[in-house]
Design a protein around this motif. Structure first.
Motif, mmCIF file in Angstrom:
data_model
loop_
_atom_site.group_PDB
_atom_site.id
_atom_site.type_symbol
_atom_site.label_atom_id
_atom_site.label_comp_id
_atom_site.label_asym_id
_atom_site.label_seq_id
_atom_site.Cartn_x
_atom_site.Cartn_y
_atom_site.Cartn_z
ATOM 1 N N LEU A 86 0.845 -1.194 0.000
ATOM 2 C CA LEU A 86 0.000 0.000 0.000
ATOM 3 C C LEU A 86 0.884 1.248 0.000
ATOM 4 O O LEU A 86 1.215 1.813 1.047
ATOM 5 C CB LEU A 86 -0.925 0.000 1.218
ATOM 6 N N THR A 87 1.278 1.666 -1.183
ATOM 7 C CA THR A 87 2.087 2.861 -1.379
ATOM 8 C C THR A 87 1.933 3.294 -2.829
ATOM 9 O O THR A 87 1.411 2.547 -3.657
ATOM 10 C CB THR A 87 3.562 2.606 -1.041
ATOM 11 N N PHE A 88 2.405 4.488 -3.141
ATOM 12 C CA PHE A 88 2.427 4.906 -4.534
ATOM 13 C C PHE A 88 3.405 4.012 -5.290
ATOM 14 O O PHE A 88 4.438 3.596 -4.746
ATOM 15 C CB PHE A 88 2.851 6.369 -4.628
ATOM 16 N N CYS A 89 3.099 3.729 -6.548
ATOM 17 C CA CYS A 89 3.919 2.786 -7.322
ATOM 18 C C CYS A 89 5.364 3.233 -7.464
ATOM 19 O O CYS A 89 6.251 2.406 -7.743
ATOM 20 C CB CYS A 89 3.301 2.554 -8.693
ATOM 21 N N ALA A 90 5.656 4.521 -7.252
ATOM 22 C CA ALA A 90 7.034 5.004 -7.364
ATOM 23 C C ALA A 90 7.968 4.277 -6.403
ATOM 24 O O ALA A 90 9.137 4.038 -6.720
ATOM 25 C CB ALA A 90 7.080 6.510 -7.085
ATOM 26 N N THR A 91 7.477 3.912 -5.225
ATOM 27 C CA THR A 91 8.306 3.195 -4.254
ATOM 28 C C THR A 91 8.796 1.887 -4.851
ATOM 29 O O THR A 91 9.979 1.530 -4.728
ATOM 30 C CB THR A 91 7.500 2.911 -2.974
ATOM 31 N N VAL A 92 7.897 1.181 -5.496
ATOM 32 C CA VAL A 92 8.241 -0.111 -6.092
ATOM 33 C C VAL A 92 9.132 0.086 -7.310
ATOM 34 O O VAL A 92 10.110 -0.654 -7.513
ATOM 35 C CB VAL A 92 6.962 -0.872 -6.478
ATOM 36 N N GLN A 93 8.825 1.078 -8.128
ATOM 37 C CA GLN A 93 9.627 1.309 -9.332
ATOM 38 C C GLN A 93 11.079 1.633 -8.977
ATOM 39 O O GLN A 93 12.005 1.259 -9.719
ATOM 40 C CB GLN A 93 9.018 2.453 -10.155
ATOM 41 N N ALA A 94 11.296 2.324 -7.863
ATOM 42 C CA ALA A 94 12.672 2.627 -7.448
ATOM 43 C C ALA A 94 13.418 1.353 -7.073
ATOM 44 O O ALA A 94 14.611 1.207 -7.372
ATOM 45 C CB ALA A 94 12.661 3.601 -6.271
ATOM 46 N N VAL A 95 12.724 0.428 -6.426
ATOM 47 C CA VAL A 95 13.338 -0.866 -6.091
ATOM 48 C C VAL A 95 13.704 -1.620 -7.368
ATOM 49 O O VAL A 95 14.816 -2.167 -7.501
ATOM 50 C CB VAL A 95 12.377 -1.705 -5.219
ATOM 51 N N LEU A 96 12.791 -1.643 -8.321
ATOM 52 C CA LEU A 96 13.062 -2.332 -9.584
ATOM 53 C C LEU A 96 14.161 -1.638 -10.377
ATOM 54 O O LEU A 96 14.917 -2.289 -11.104
ATOM 55 C CB LEU A 96 11.784 -2.400 -10.423
ATOM 56 N N ALA A 97 14.291 -0.321 -10.235
ATOM 57 C CA ALA A 97 15.295 0.429 -10.991
ATOM 58 C C ALA A 97 16.710 0.018 -10.618
ATOM 59 O O ALA A 97 17.621 0.128 -11.453
ATOM 60 C CB ALA A 97 15.117 1.939 -10.755
ATOM 61 N N VAL A 98 16.919 -0.454 -9.382
ATOM 62 C CA VAL A 98 18.261 -0.908 -8.997
ATOM 63 C C VAL A 98 18.433 -2.406 -9.240
ATOM 64 O O VAL A 98 19.480 -2.974 -8.923
ATOM 65 C CB VAL A 98 18.575 -0.566 -7.519
ATOM 66 N N GLY A 99 17.389 -3.041 -9.793
ATOM 67 C CA GLY A 99 17.483 -4.466 -10.109
ATOM 68 C C GLY A 99 17.140 -5.385 -8.962
ATOM 69 O O GLY A 99 17.340 -6.597 -9.046
ATOM 70 N N ALA A 100 16.629 -4.826 -7.851
ATOM 71 C CA ALA A 100 16.293 -5.628 -6.686
ATOM 72 C C ALA A 100 14.888 -6.212 -6.802
ATOM 73 O O ALA A 100 14.128 -5.877 -7.723
ATOM 74 C CB ALA A 100 16.420 -4.791 -5.414
ATOM 75 N N GLU A 101 14.546 -7.082 -5.849
ATOM 76 C CA GLU A 101 13.256 -7.767 -5.852
ATOM 77 C C GLU A 101 12.388 -7.220 -4.710
ATOM 78 O O GLU A 101 12.778 -7.306 -3.544
ATOM 79 C CB GLU A 101 13.453 -9.275 -5.635
ATOM 80 N N PRO A 102 11.223 -6.658 -5.007
ATOM 81 C CA PRO A 102 10.340 -6.203 -3.920
ATOM 82 C C PRO A 102 9.671 -7.383 -3.223
ATOM 83 O O PRO A 102 9.229 -8.333 -3.879
ATOM 84 C CB PRO A 102 9.307 -5.341 -4.660
ATOM 85 N N ARG A 103 9.640 -7.327 -1.913
ATOM 86 C CA ARG A 103 8.852 -8.299 -1.139
ATOM 87 C C ARG A 103 7.712 -7.518 -0.492
ATOM 88 O O ARG A 103 7.900 -6.792 0.492
ATOM 89 C CB ARG A 103 9.698 -8.995 -0.072
#
Length: 377
Positions: A86-103
């Motif tokens: 439950l956050t704006f998608c930008a939080t997740v996109q930043a995680v993906l931008a560094v190549g990491a995996e969101p949990r």
């Protein structure tokens, strides 16, 4: 049904300027140097002084701040990052931008924020970072799990996009020792028109952040003007904040006490007006310590209420659709029943500094009318 007659008041959110911003921008335009320069650096110094931290590094957006901070923390491919769905998608996109995996994880339904028990239960051997989102402006206290995180070398990168000026248990958000990222978008507590800032933990991190926001270039502007030119020491992007945006922020900062009080007063007015509506649960932003960014309620059957209020001219919104249900993030989907229920119940009421007590009363009157009509039907 009652409707809000003033266009500004009818919006869900709206920028608030004090008047000095236009003059500040005009001075930059007259100077002819629009990019990153001493105006940006002065904004960084003043933000650092306001927060009581050694350094602050301005960038182009809150998303850029998160991307830069995660990079500076060494997060990359193969690393797992705990992030609330439950956050704006930008939080997740930043995680993906560094190549990491969101949990993706749940949040506390009372606050819409992470708590230490959620983080502790979500840790895996692959976890390298936690990104608590300071939802609505409320600080997140991970102190009870801090020792475990430190022992495992897990970094905390605060997404404080909603929380500039808010206080946590140990002072203003940003002064807690974690990497903290703020957003200065148009409707934030403090605006630069567009922009963000990273609060680094160490001088080395500050150096890494500054290098990354300038394409990996290490020389100063004066050094880059010499015959030898510039040197690129690593990967980076063009994330420097312009002097135009910094000038807006510099004009806003001296008036932040007024902003802080106005937003607390507005949130408290909503709290008082909603007290006796049994169907409504107000999301707790800890208004005594935070600078509220949103006023949210939880209400069963939210969709009908949303459409009815919209039809009456009330600028309600939904912040935010859960990310684990988004098509782009389907690869990382996991069942999160509490978040899915919140996604069906949360409703953001109009909340910004153009609003008056009369506007709050009209919003709540309209909400009461919708709920009464719903019961009758």
């Amino acid at each position: 049904m009652t409707t809000l007659s003033r266009p500004d008041a009818a919006r869900n959110a709206s920028p608030y300027l004090y008047g000095a911003e236009a003059e500040a921008v005009a001075r930059v335009l007259a100077d002819g140097q629009y990019g990153h320069n001493e105006v940006t650096e002065e904004f960084e110094r003043q933000v650092a002084a306001f927060l009581g931290v050694p350094d602050a590094v301005a960038v182009t957006s809150g998303t850029a701040a998160l991307h830069t901070a995660l990079t500076a923390a060494g997060i990359g491919p193969g690393d797992e990052v705990i992030v609330p769905s439950l956050t704006f998608c930008a939080t997740v996109q930043a995680v993906l931008a560094v190549g990491a995996e969101p949990r993706f994880v749940e949040v506390d339904p009372r606050t819409l924020c992470l708590d230490h028990e959620i983080v502790r239960d979500a840790l895996t051997p692959a976890t390298r970072a936690v990104v608590p989102v300071l939802f609505g402006g409320r600080a997140v206290d991970l102190t009870p799990v801090q020792a475990v995180l430190a022992e495992r070398g897990i970094v905390v990168v605060e997404d404080a996009a909603h929380a500039f000026g808010s206080h946590g248990p140990n002072g203003r958000v940003g002064a807690t020792g974690d990497l903290t990222c703020f957003s200065f978008g148009p409707i934030k507590n403090l605006t630069c028109g567009q922009g963000g800032i990273v609060i680094p933990r160490t001088p080395r991190e500050a150096e890494d952040v500054r290098r990354f926001r300038l394409l990996g270039v290490v020389q100063s502007q004066a050094e880059r003007a010499t015959l030898t030119g510039y040197q690129v020491d690593g990967y980076g992007l063009r994330y420097q904040m312009s002097a135009i945006n910094a000038a807006i922020g510099l004009a806003q900062l001296p008036r932040f006490t007024t902003t802080e009080q106005a937003r607390r007063t507005l949130w408290s007015a909503y709290r008082d007006a909603l007290t006796d509506i049994e169907e409504v649960a107000l999301v707790d932003v800890d208004a005594d310590r935070s600078v509220p960014h949103l006023c949210q309620i939880r209400i069963p059957g939210r969709d009908k209420v949303f459409h009815a209020l919209k039809a009456s001219g009330i600028g309600v919104g939904v912040h935010y659709p859960p990310n684990h249900l988004q098509p782009a993030f389907a690869r990382w989907h996991r069942p999160l029943p509490a978040t899915e229920r919140l996604g069906r119940e949360i409703l953001s009421l109009p909340f910004h500094q153009h609003m008056t007590q009369d506007d709050v009363d009209q919003v709540v009157t309209a909400l009461r009318h919708v709920l009464t009509t719903r019961v009758r039907s």
